[in-house]
Structure formats: C-alpha cells, structure tokens
Design a protein around this motif. Sequence first.
Motif, short mmCIF file in Angstrom:
data_model
loop_
_atom_site.label_atom_id
_atom_site.label_comp_id
_atom_site.label_asym_id
_atom_site.label_seq_id
_atom_site.Cartn_x
_atom_site.Cartn_y
_atom_site.Cartn_z
N SER A 74 0.78 -0.99 0.14
CA SER A 74 0.01 -0.09 0.01
C SER A 74 0.88 1.31 -0.13
O SER A 74 0.30 2.42 -0.40
N LEU A 129 -2.48 -4.51 0.84
CA LEU A 129 -2.82 -3.33 -0.16
C LEU A 129 -3.52 -2.10 0.66
O LEU A 129 -3.92 -0.98 0.04
N ALA A 130 -3.71 -2.32 1.99
CA ALA A 130 -4.26 -1.36 2.97
C ALA A 130 -3.54 -1.18 4.24
O ALA A 130 -4.05 -0.22 5.00
#
Length: 441
Positions: A23, A66-67
């Motif tokens: 991310s 991805l966060a």
Amino acid sequence: MGFLDELRAVVPVSEAPASADRSGATGDGPPLAIARPDTVDGVRTAVRLASAHGVPVVPRGAGTGLAGGAVAGRGELVLDVSGLDRIVEIDPVDAVAVVEPGVRTAALDRAAQEFGLRYAPDPASAKISTIGGNIATNAGGMRCVKYGVTRDAVLGLDVVLADGRLISTGRRTVKGVSGLDLTSLFVGAEGTLGVVVGATLRLRPLPARTLTAAAAYDSVAAAARACAELTRQRREPSLLELLDGATLEVIDRAQGTDLATRGRALVIAQADGPSADEEITAIAKVLAEEATGSEHAVDPESSERLLFARRMALPSIERFGRALIEDICVPRSRLAEAFEGVARIAAAHDVRIHTFAHAGDGNLHPIVSYDGPLTSEVHHAGDDLFSLALDLGGTVTGEHGIGLLKRNWLAREVGPDVLDVHTAIKTALDPRGILNPGKGF
C-alpha cells in the motif's frame, strides 16, 4: 528479565526495519522487533508474553497487503508467521485441505491439482500472498463471481487469542450450525481478534474445461450493460472482467499490444465445467450484441491469450509510475455509474486513473497512477473514490481490507452503532488491545 530477553529465549527474534506493505503505508517508526516462530506453540508463547508486558502485536505473512493491515509502528512487535508454511493434509474424498498460515496461495492450488481439485479463491497476488493473509482480508479474485471469496472456502480455523489460548472454530464438514459462526468472524478481521495459525479449507473439483470469450466496446457504459445483461439472463461465468480505455492504453504501451484500437473498453469472460461449451457460447452471444468486435476461444491456449490483457493490467500500470491501488465495490446494476464517476474524479483532480473491475460482483479497482511522492491530489482522488462507492450504495473495500488507510471511511460506511458492536467484540477478545492496534476499526 525484559520482554525481548524472555521472547528470545523461546522464539527467533531479529531487529525490525521500517515496516511497510504494497500500500505504501508506513508506521510511525521502526517496530520493536520481529518474532519468527515456526510452530503454533511459538506463536502462543510470543502472544502470551506480549500480552503480559502490554506489547502490541502485528501479525504478518508475506507483506503483500494493499491497505496497511500488516504495517507495524514504533514499539510494536511484528509477529511473522510465514515460517508456519506446511500443507498438513489434502483429503481428496472430503475435498478439504488443512494448512498453516504461511502457505502460499498458488502452492496450495498446485498441490490440490494433483488430486483433481483446486483452491478456488484466486487473488491476483496468489503467487506471493499467503493463506493467512488471504484469510485476514477475506481476499477475493477473478473467480469469485462463481466460487465466492476466501470466507466461502474456509471451513474452520485454529486461532491464538490475545492471551495465548488456542481455539479451534468450525469443522471439516460442509454443513454445521453448532454455536455462533466464529470462523466467519475471524475471516476478514485483519488480525485484530486473534492470530490464525491453521485453516481447514474447502477444495473444488478441477474443471475439465475452461473456455473464454472477449468483446471490445466503444464505451465503458456499453461494456457495463453487456455485463448486466449476463446477470439478467442468468448466465454463470466463472470469470467476468471489465477494463476501461485508460487501462487498455497502458497495456498497449507496456506490452506492445493493440487493444485500445479495438474499443474504449474490454470485457473478458470465462465459463468452466461440464457445460463450459454451451455456457461460453451463450455468454459470447450476449457480449457480441453491442460490441465493436468479439472473440471466442476454443482451447486453453487461445483462452490464455484472451486473458493476457487482464493479467498484465497492474504490471503495465506499475511499469510507468507508482500506483495507489484502490478497491471499491458497488451493486452490479450501478457498475456503469461507478466507471463514469471514476472518470469525473480523474478529471477533477487532474490525475491518471486506470480502472478494471471484477464486473461479475461489482468490485472495481481504480488505480491512481502518479510520479514522485504521494501528493494531496492523489489523496483527495482516493477519498472521492470512497465517497463515490458509498453514494452508489456500495462499500469502500471489496477485498483488500480496511487496514490503516480506510479506518475513517469504515466509520462513515457502517455508522456509530455498528462501530460500537465492532469495538465491543474487540474488547471481549482482546481486552488489552494488543492485537494489530489501529487497524480495521
């Protein structure tokens, strides 16, 4: 004896560099250390010691999130469970696999194929992500339109609680309703309620045939209408993907293809199983109605060629700059509106946004492409994407999770009463708040 000394006596411990994931999010400083247990007892001991000393614990697998869900900050212990990487059992009769959390997703799928089975969830990161990470975020993928997300494949879990206790949830049977569904509670919880150290997973028969159709359109709206028509006609694709013109252009630039010359949007569909021929023929007929051109694959080689564009979308975008990889989901009936909204946001903030979608379940990935540092315009574009999803009756994340990046948006999506329930469950299972603090909610 201090915490780290006690920890080093029972599990391998090393110094921790700055923690990050895909991310781009980072913590507020280097974590305290990295613990690398390779047994369940090692995980239990590490968590029990951390609880006794009040040390926050951030579970981590391959770090492909991805966060920001596995990003650790100053004073936090990274609990790296990637060393628990055994496929314990594959039962071809019951069609289940028992695995540890560090098993790579693609490795499990390959092992299952030896028995004529497969692990159906297929996140784009399957080659590098772990089952534990997939469970933490309830990961999705291209086959989810037919086979569901990770939660649909998880029958049971072994979980280390915040005080070091080990519990087992669920069962090996396909059916079972004894007690509360704790298995589903832990799936998608991003390590905030417990540390997954084992999983019993449902496997599916490996399809004898998988066939593909693709169609180009002069607009995203036309492509979205074609996808909606498939749903209306009760067709059952095993994969249904939509790529916009900006994505096609960057794939052409990176791969030397000519996709953008055929239209401003591309839809790729697959059908599998015994009725694949009949199903893909019906799907191709629907896709061709408004298409500027269409193709229908008749063998695995041509199917793979048609799927090439979708597989190369993100690598092509990342070849020419950095990428903020977003993840929103809207009702399938509002897919066209979502794409139109993304285009407006790109124009309003003067940023490049390439969008592709798991059209079969309304899950869009608007990729904000940028050069250099992350600017305020990129951030504002991301916020507007989340707002768009909520305005259309959707969600701020379909499969990547909340992590660090979307905490404020979760509150706006679910409201204060639901957030209070989240907090009550967290407090009951983790009263000292040591498990992945600051993530999820």
